[in-house]
Design an enzyme around this catalytic site. Structure first.
Site, short mmCIF file in Angstrom:
data_model
loop_
_atom_site.label_atom_id
_atom_site.label_comp_id
_atom_site.label_asym_id
_atom_site.label_seq_id
_atom_site.Cartn_x
_atom_site.Cartn_y
_atom_site.Cartn_z
N LEU A 70 11.61 4.03 1.29
CA LEU A 70 11.59 2.72 0.62
C LEU A 70 11.44 1.60 1.64
O LEU A 70 12.29 0.72 1.75
CB LEU A 70 12.86 2.53 -0.24
CG LEU A 70 12.71 1.50 -1.35
CD1 LEU A 70 11.86 2.06 -2.50
CD2 LEU A 70 14.07 1.06 -1.89
N ARG A 92 8.45 -1.34 3.15
CA ARG A 92 7.77 -2.45 2.46
C ARG A 92 6.81 -1.94 1.40
O ARG A 92 6.74 -2.48 0.30
CB ARG A 92 7.02 -3.31 3.48
CG ARG A 92 7.95 -4.11 4.35
CD ARG A 92 7.19 -4.81 5.46
NE ARG A 92 6.86 -3.88 6.50
CZ ARG A 92 6.97 -4.14 7.80
NH1 ARG A 92 7.38 -5.32 8.20
NH2 ARG A 92 6.64 -3.24 8.70
N ILE A 93 6.06 -0.87 1.74
CA ILE A 93 5.09 -0.34 0.77
C ILE A 93 5.81 0.40 -0.36
O ILE A 93 5.47 0.25 -1.53
CB ILE A 93 4.04 0.53 1.49
CG1 ILE A 93 3.19 -0.35 2.42
CG2 ILE A 93 3.17 1.29 0.49
CD1 ILE A 93 2.22 0.41 3.31
N ARG A 150 16.23 6.53 4.92
CA ARG A 150 17.24 6.83 5.93
C ARG A 150 18.61 6.35 5.49
O ARG A 150 19.61 6.98 5.72
CB ARG A 150 16.86 6.19 7.27
CG ARG A 150 16.02 7.15 8.11
CD ARG A 150 15.53 6.48 9.35
NE ARG A 150 14.58 5.43 8.98
CZ ARG A 150 13.58 5.04 9.74
NH1 ARG A 150 13.37 5.60 10.90
NH2 ARG A 150 12.75 4.08 9.34
N ARG A 174 0.83 9.46 5.18
CA ARG A 174 0.08 10.25 6.15
C ARG A 174 0.11 11.69 5.69
O ARG A 174 1.13 12.14 5.14
CB ARG A 174 0.73 10.17 7.55
CG ARG A 174 0.57 8.84 8.26
CD ARG A 174 -0.87 8.62 8.71
NE ARG A 174 -1.04 7.37 9.45
CZ ARG A 174 -1.41 6.22 8.91
NH1 ARG A 174 -1.65 6.13 7.61
NH2 ARG A 174 -1.55 5.14 9.67
N GLU A 225 -8.11 14.56 8.78
CA GLU A 225 -9.13 13.72 8.12
C GLU A 225 -10.29 13.51 9.08
O GLU A 225 -10.07 13.34 10.28
CB GLU A 225 -8.52 12.36 7.76
CG GLU A 225 -7.42 12.46 6.72
CD GLU A 225 -6.68 11.13 6.55
OE1 GLU A 225 -7.12 10.11 7.11
OE2 GLU A 225 -5.65 11.14 5.86
N HIS A 230 -8.79 8.22 2.25
CA HIS A 230 -7.93 7.29 3.01
C HIS A 230 -8.37 5.84 2.78
O HIS A 230 -8.87 5.18 3.69
CB HIS A 230 -7.92 7.64 4.51
CG HIS A 230 -6.72 7.09 5.22
ND1 HIS A 230 -6.05 7.75 6.22
CD2 HIS A 230 -6.06 5.91 5.07
CE1 HIS A 230 -5.05 7.01 6.66
NE2 HIS A 230 -5.03 5.88 5.97
C1 8YV Z 1 -5.87 2.35 8.40
C2 8YV Z 1 -3.70 2.85 7.47
O1 8YV Z 1 -5.39 1.47 9.33
O2 8YV Z 1 -2.62 0.79 7.83
C3 8YV Z 1 -2.57 2.02 7.94
O3 8YV Z 1 -1.58 2.59 8.42
O4 8YV Z 1 -3.59 4.02 7.35
C4 8YV Z 1 -5.02 2.25 7.16
O5 8YV Z 1 -4.96 0.99 6.65
C5 8YV Z 1 -7.29 2.09 8.16
O6 8YV Z 1 -7.78 3.20 7.49
C6 8YV Z 1 -8.10 1.92 9.44
O7 8YV Z 1 -8.05 3.08 10.22
#
Ligand code: 8YV
Length: 312
Positions: free
Chosen positions: A151, A153-154, A174, A231, A260, A278
């Protein structure tokens, strides 16, 4: 005399803005750095970094006067921050400006998978609707139980959106946060047991590797949907693929993967997933803001001013 190196696959707009503001040397990948003449490498003091390939001590070593790595993105797990610390190199990222887009995509993935939007669209475009009749019933999302793993910011931006769908919000992180009405779980297995939908919004890196383990996936159960906008490394991907293949969970909406863009081909055979390349932050507006923040960090560094969004 340029002091800036721009590494990554920048869009034409970002390249033009970098050229205008910082006039950098451009390279596509870290392995291109070694090919630069030594005198050019020693001039570089700031690196505008973009991408997800590891940038560690070995690469930093090629830039003996590097003082800043300005990441284009909030997640900086590709950068070895300890190696940067050891060399006195500052690291910055681009937080906050992308929260809305990443949260929007998480909600979109949840609804797209739950409501079967991709196969339903194919049902229409293939002519099956007219030829064979109605499409199968999907799953109700509003009023369901959502579990946010991480939890930050996103994660909060996702939870805030889902409250608009009258969903019960559970989360793990955490530590417990000030979230009246939301239920905290110290353990991700207990979180998965309590919800229908698991949305992963963790930071990347070694501390969160396989945090969504085989046990967490099993605890979600056969009606569960997993969404990942963080990720690929945060989920035990082999266990996720097994669960998707054998129906141990209902489906997944995934924007991120291991390796990726050459993702595990097992994903390509599944019919219970919505897959994105992504794209979390990939809107014109947000990428413009990310590029600006990256360049502002580099300019601040070159002008001896305080960094806007330091990491270390
Ligand atoms: C990448 C992202 O930065 O902000 C992040 O952590 O995974 C993405 O916004 C974007 O794909 C450029 O590599």
């Amino acid at each position: 005399m340029t002091q800036v190196l721009a590494l990554g696959n920048y869009s034409d707009t970002d390249q033009a803005a970098l050229k205008r503001d910082l006039d950098p040397v451009f390279v596509k990948t870290a392995s291109d750095i070694a090919a630069l003449p030594e005198k050019d490498r020693s001039r570089i003091t700031a690196l505008a970094f973009m991408g997800h390939h590891p940038f560690s001590g070995g690469e930093m070593h090629l830039l003996p006067n590097l003082g800043l790595i300005a990441n284009y993105g909030v997640g900086y797990d590709a950068i070895d921050v300890s190696a940067a610390d050891a060399r006195g190199i500052k690291v910055t990222n681009t937080p906050d400006v992308l929260n809305d887009d990443v949260a929007d995509l998480a909600v979109a993935l949840l609804i797209a998978q739950g409501r079967q939007m991709i196969p339903a669209s194919e049902w229409v475009s293939s002519g099956n609707w007219a030829a064979k009749g109605n499409f199968a019933l999907a799953r109700k999302i509003s009023g369901g139980r959502a579990g946010i793993v991480g939890l930050g910011r996103i994660g909060r931006a996702i939870a805030d959106r889902l409250t608009g769908f009258d969903m019960e919000i559970h989360y793990s992180s955490r530590r417990e946060k000030d979230t009246p009405g939301w239920t905290y779980h110290a353990d991700p297995v207990s979180l998965a047991e309590a919800v229908d939908y698991l949305i992963v919004a963790l930071v990347g890196g070694p501390e969160t590797e396989n945090h969504v383990s085989k046990d967490v996936i099993a605890a979600l159960g056969p009606c569960g949907i997993i969404v990942n906008i963080s990720r690929g490394s945060t989920i035990d991907e082999a266990a996720l693929l097994d669960a998707l293949e054998n129906g141990a969970i209902a489906g997944a909406g995934l924007d991120v993967f291991l390796n990726e863009p050459a993702i595990d081909p097992r994903f390509l055979k599944l019919d219970n997933v919505v897959l994105q390349p992504h794209q979390g932050s990939a809107t014109v507006e947000t990428r413009t803001a990310m590029g600006q923040l990256q360049r502002d960090n580099v300019s601040a560094f070159l002008n001896g001013k305080a960094l806007l969004t330091p990491v270390n």
